[in-house]
Motif scaffolding. Structure first.
Motif, PDB file in Angstrom:
ATOM      1  N   SER A   2       4.825  12.847  -3.943  1.00 56.40           N
ATOM      2  CA  SER A   2       4.687  12.055  -5.162  1.00 56.40           C
ATOM      3  C   SER A   2       5.182  10.645  -4.862  1.00 56.40           C
ATOM      4  O   SER A   2       5.708  10.366  -3.777  1.00 56.40           O
ATOM      5  N   ARG A   3       5.047   9.754  -5.817  1.00 57.24           N
ATOM      6  CA  ARG A   3       5.526   8.376  -5.644  1.00 57.24           C
ATOM      7  C   ARG A   3       7.011   8.366  -5.260  1.00 57.24           C
ATOM      8  O   ARG A   3       7.409   7.659  -4.326  1.00 57.24           O
ATOM      9  N   MET A  20      -0.206   4.077  -3.218  1.00 55.16           N
ATOM     10  CA  MET A  20      -0.683   5.126  -4.120  1.00 55.16           C
ATOM     11  C   MET A  20      -2.087   4.824  -4.657  1.00 55.16           C
ATOM     12  O   MET A  20      -2.886   5.734  -4.827  1.00 55.16           O
ATOM     13  N   GLY A  54      -0.896  12.854  -5.062  1.00 55.31           N
ATOM     14  CA  GLY A  54       0.061  12.150  -4.210  1.00 55.31           C
ATOM     15  C   GLY A  54      -0.515  11.913  -2.829  1.00 55.31           C
ATOM     16  O   GLY A  54      -1.716  12.032  -2.612  1.00 55.31           O
ATOM     17  N   ILE A  55       0.362  11.607  -1.909  1.00 55.36           N
ATOM     18  CA  ILE A  55      -0.042  11.264  -0.552  1.00 55.36           C
ATOM     19  C   ILE A  55       0.035  12.502   0.352  1.00 55.36           C
ATOM     20  O   ILE A  55       1.086  13.138   0.444  1.00 55.36           O
TER      21      ILE A  55
END
Length: 139
Positions: free
Chosen positions: A39-40, A64, A73-74
């Motif tokens: 997530s961020r 993002m 997310g990433i």
């Protein structure tokens, strides 16, 4: 601007097997819920662990927003790609810093026309003086 015009490009960086293993470990450690993505906030923690600084809101937003909008997310591969780009940029900046230091013979923190002329006489003695003057005057 001068470096891009001269054709200078960031060097490529490829993680060694041990570096890749470390990056995967950081990714997994930051993906506490085993979601398969960061997530961020997870991403910010990973950047702190790897690079020693908290990314700005702008940097986090940039990363993002470049992701697939269907994801939350990433992913690991996107994270590894981010790290590769970051490492390549660090290599490029270090190279520029070394070049600047070589030109700044008096350690003033800035370059004069005379510094440019002396440096180019050593590295490119056949370069016409007008080119040096044009480069030095670029805005």
């Amino acid at each position: 601007m001068f470096f891009s015009q001269a054709g200078a490009q960031p060097r490529t960086w490829e993680a060694s097997p041990s570096e890749r293993k470390k990056l995967v470990e950081v990714f997994k450690a930051c993906d506490e819920d085993n979601k398969g993505y960061l997530s961020r906030e997870d991403f910010k923690v990973a950047v702190v662990m790897l690079f020693g600084y908290k990314p700005s809101k702008i940097e986090a937003n940039s990363v993002m927003s470049s992701l697939n909008p269907d994801t939350s997310g990433i992913s690991l591969e996107e994270f590894l790609n981010f790290v590769r780009k970051k490492k390549e940029l660090q290599l490029y900046r270090n190279e520029i810093r070394h070049i600047f230091t070589a030109f700044d013979r008096h350690y003033r923190g800035y370059l004069t026309l005379e510094d440019f002329q002396k440096a180019f006489k050593q590295v490119a003695p056949k370069l016409p003086e007008r080119i040096i003057l044009e480069v030095f005057r670029l805005d």
